[in-house]
Motif scaffolding. Structure first.
Motif, PDB file in Angstrom:
ATOM      1  N   ALA A 242      41.434   0.124  38.631  1.00 23.43           N
ATOM      2  CA  ALA A 242      41.124   0.841  37.389  1.00 23.43           C
ATOM      3  C   ALA A 242      40.021   1.865  37.628  1.00 23.43           C
ATOM      4  O   ALA A 242      38.990   1.562  38.230  1.00 23.43           O
ATOM      5  CB  ALA A 242      40.703  -0.133  36.304  1.00 23.43           C
TER       6      ALA A 242
ATOM      7  N   THR B 219      46.060   9.630  29.333  1.00 23.80           N
ATOM      8  CA  THR B 219      44.750   9.324  29.899  1.00 23.80           C
ATOM      9  C   THR B 219      43.931   8.504  28.905  1.00 23.80           C
ATOM     10  O   THR B 219      44.237   8.455  27.713  1.00 23.80           O
ATOM     11  CB  THR B 219      43.975  10.607  30.247  1.00 23.80           C
ATOM     12  OG1 THR B 219      43.777  11.381  29.050  1.00 23.80           O
ATOM     13  CG2 THR B 219      44.738  11.435  31.265  1.00 23.80           C
TER      14      THR B 219
ATOM     15  N   LEU C 192      42.133   6.888  23.711  1.00 24.84           N
ATOM     16  CA  LEU C 192      43.425   6.998  24.376  1.00 24.84           C
ATOM     17  C   LEU C 192      44.065   8.308  23.938  1.00 24.84           C
ATOM     18  O   LEU C 192      44.173   8.571  22.731  1.00 24.84           O
ATOM     19  CB  LEU C 192      44.319   5.819  24.012  1.00 24.84           C
ATOM     20  CG  LEU C 192      43.812   4.437  24.439  1.00 24.84           C
ATOM     21  CD1 LEU C 192      44.606   3.337  23.746  1.00 24.84           C
ATOM     22  CD2 LEU C 192      43.896   4.279  25.952  1.00 24.84           C
TER      23      LEU C 192
ATOM     24  N   ASN D 235      49.056   7.310  32.287  1.00 22.86           N
ATOM     25  CA  ASN D 235      50.257   6.538  31.962  1.00 22.86           C
ATOM     26  C   ASN D 235      50.459   5.316  32.856  1.00 22.86           C
ATOM     27  O   ASN D 235      51.527   4.704  32.847  1.00 22.86           O
ATOM     28  CB  ASN D 235      51.515   7.411  31.988  1.00 22.86           C
ATOM     29  CG  ASN D 235      51.678   8.216  30.718  1.00 22.86           C
ATOM     30  OD1 ASN D 235      51.311   7.774  29.631  1.00 22.86           O
ATOM     31  ND2 ASN D 235      52.228   9.420  30.858  1.00 22.86           N
TER      32      ASN D 235
ATOM     33  N   MET E 233      42.686   1.909  32.982  1.00 24.29           N
ATOM     34  CA  MET E 233      43.629   2.933  33.428  1.00 24.29           C
ATOM     35  C   MET E 233      43.497   3.126  34.924  1.00 24.29           C
ATOM     36  O   MET E 233      42.387   3.290  35.444  1.00 24.29           O
ATOM     37  CB  MET E 233      43.363   4.263  32.715  1.00 24.29           C
ATOM     38  CG  MET E 233      44.366   5.360  33.101  1.00 24.29           C
ATOM     39  SD  MET E 233      43.909   7.006  32.471  1.00 24.29           S
ATOM     40  CE  MET E 233      42.539   7.420  33.588  1.00 24.29           C
TER      41      MET E 233
ATOM     42  N   TYR F  66      48.534   1.818  33.248  1.00 19.77           N
ATOM     43  CA  TYR F  66      47.468   1.004  32.672  1.00 19.77           C
ATOM     44  C   TYR F  66      47.482  -0.397  33.253  1.00 19.77           C
ATOM     45  O   TYR F  66      48.498  -0.879  33.777  1.00 19.77           O
ATOM     46  CB  TYR F  66      47.645   0.893  31.148  1.00 19.77           C
ATOM     47  CG  TYR F  66      47.674   2.214  30.427  1.00 19.77           C
ATOM     48  CD1 TYR F  66      46.498   2.858  30.032  1.00 19.77           C
ATOM     49  CD2 TYR F  66      48.892   2.837  30.131  1.00 19.77           C
ATOM     50  CE1 TYR F  66      46.528   4.066  29.366  1.00 19.77           C
ATOM     51  CE2 TYR F  66      48.931   4.054  29.464  1.00 19.77           C
ATOM     52  CZ  TYR F  66      47.755   4.663  29.086  1.00 19.77           C
ATOM     53  OH  TYR F  66      47.788   5.876  28.432  1.00 19.77           O
TER      54      TYR F  66
END
Length: 337
Positions: free
Chosen positions: A292, A193, A188, A261, A257, A263
């Motif tokens: 995702a 990202t 992370l 930013n 993700m 998630y």
């Protein structure tokens, strides 16, 4: 004729020598006792006895939450630094938005219950990790909810249970604690990202130079570069004593993700009447359906726990009973500036 001044001689009892056979069995018994004791101590030392390697400075700097909260279970504080609104399933402030949804699919023995948390942040520093008892090492555990409460967490999930293993690359909140590359992992970054990668192909120094704040070492990778990874049948995490097969339907915890930013966290209940759990392939399909572009499987089974605003959302172990873990991922206010 005996002299009356003389004392009769006391006859010493006859001592029978230990036979070679008995001596041999005594030696064998002693060896067995020592061996069993050694094995028991070794197992206890590996899986039960706490080994603290580093005591982490108290990083509990999150800002308590006040403002318009609709959840009667929330605890108000005296600060007014953060204005937020929330209820049992939602949280919104200037820095983040959290929406949690309970999903149920299937019927009877094929029913699955899982929880999806959609999280949007304005600053990646709101997503952090915390260690049980503020200590890095092995066999140091607390419940997810306990670690979360100690860190003013708004939302939390269990992490990778790094303390059950002695390998992997472990970076937490910018600090490198362990550098033993072994498996596929997750990083992370401070730009919001996340990247899945092989620990043997990217060094910890490279990760830190690129801005990695946290790494998680469990797996497997479910989605990479927008595509589902397909080798779940051969995936291998470690060989620790007591591990179950991870290919079968089990309780799960996963992070994904959608974009920087943004998630998505999923916790799947399992091993219970109203939820059988998910296979890795099923979990990958769910994460793909949620949008995702990267997704990574974390520690599951009895560890799988989702925490939100002071309560455990899911049903750990099928009886609302948490299992101690070594670490969590969590969201908190007031970390960015």
């Amino acid at each position: 004729m005996m002299n009356i001044d003389e004392k009769p001689t006391r006859k010493e009892p006859h001592k029978r020598p230990i036979s070679p056979r008995k001596r041999r069995w005594l030696i064998i018994t002693l060896i067995i006792v020592l061996a069993v004791g050694g094995i028991l101590y070794s197992l206890a030392d590996r899986y039960l006895i706490r080994h603290v390697q580093v005591v982490v400075a108290d990083e509990n700097t999150g800002t308590p939450i006040t403002g318009n909260t609709n959840d009667s279970n929330n605890t108000s504080t005296t600060t007014t630094e953060v204005n937020a609104t929330s209820d049992d399933w939602n949280y919104s402030s200037d820095d983040m938005k959290v929406n949690i949804e309970k999903v149920q699919t299937g019927l009877g023995s094929d029913q699955i219950t899982y929880y999806v948390a959609d999280v949007q942040l304005t600053d990646a520093s709101s997503l952090r990790t915390a260690l049980a008892d503020n200590s890095f090492g092995t066999n140091i555990t607390e419940n997810t909810s306990e670690i979360a409460a100690a860190n003013n967490a708004i939302f939390a999930i269990n992490g990778d249970y790094y303390g059950f293993r002695e390998d992997g690359v472990i970076i937490r909140n910018g600090t490198l604690y362990r550098d033993s590359p072994t498996r596929d992992a997750l990083a992370l970054f401070n730009d919001g990202t996340m990247k899945t990668y092989n620990e043997n192909e990217i060094s910890s120094s490279e990760l830190l130079a690129e801005g990695a704040n946290n790494t998680l070492s469990f797996g497997p990778i479910l989605i990479q570069d927008g595509e589902i990874v397909s080798h779940f049948s051969s995936v291998k995490i470690d060989n620790n004593f007591g591990n179950r097969s991870i290919q079968d339907a089990n309780p799960r915890t996963v992070i994904g993700m959608i974009e920087p930013n943004h998630y998505v966290f999923v916790v799947v209940d399992g091993r219970q009447d109203n939820s059988r759990g998910m296979t890795l392939a099923e979990l990958a399909d769910v994460m793909k359906g949620l949008g995702a572009t990267e997704a990574y499987n974390l520690d599951g089974g009895g560890s799988s726990t989702m925490y939100f605003m002071g309560r455990v959302v899911n049903n750990p172990l099928g009886r609302n009973q948490e299992r101690g873990v070594s670490d969590i991922l969590y969201l908190t206010e007031g970390q960015g500036s």
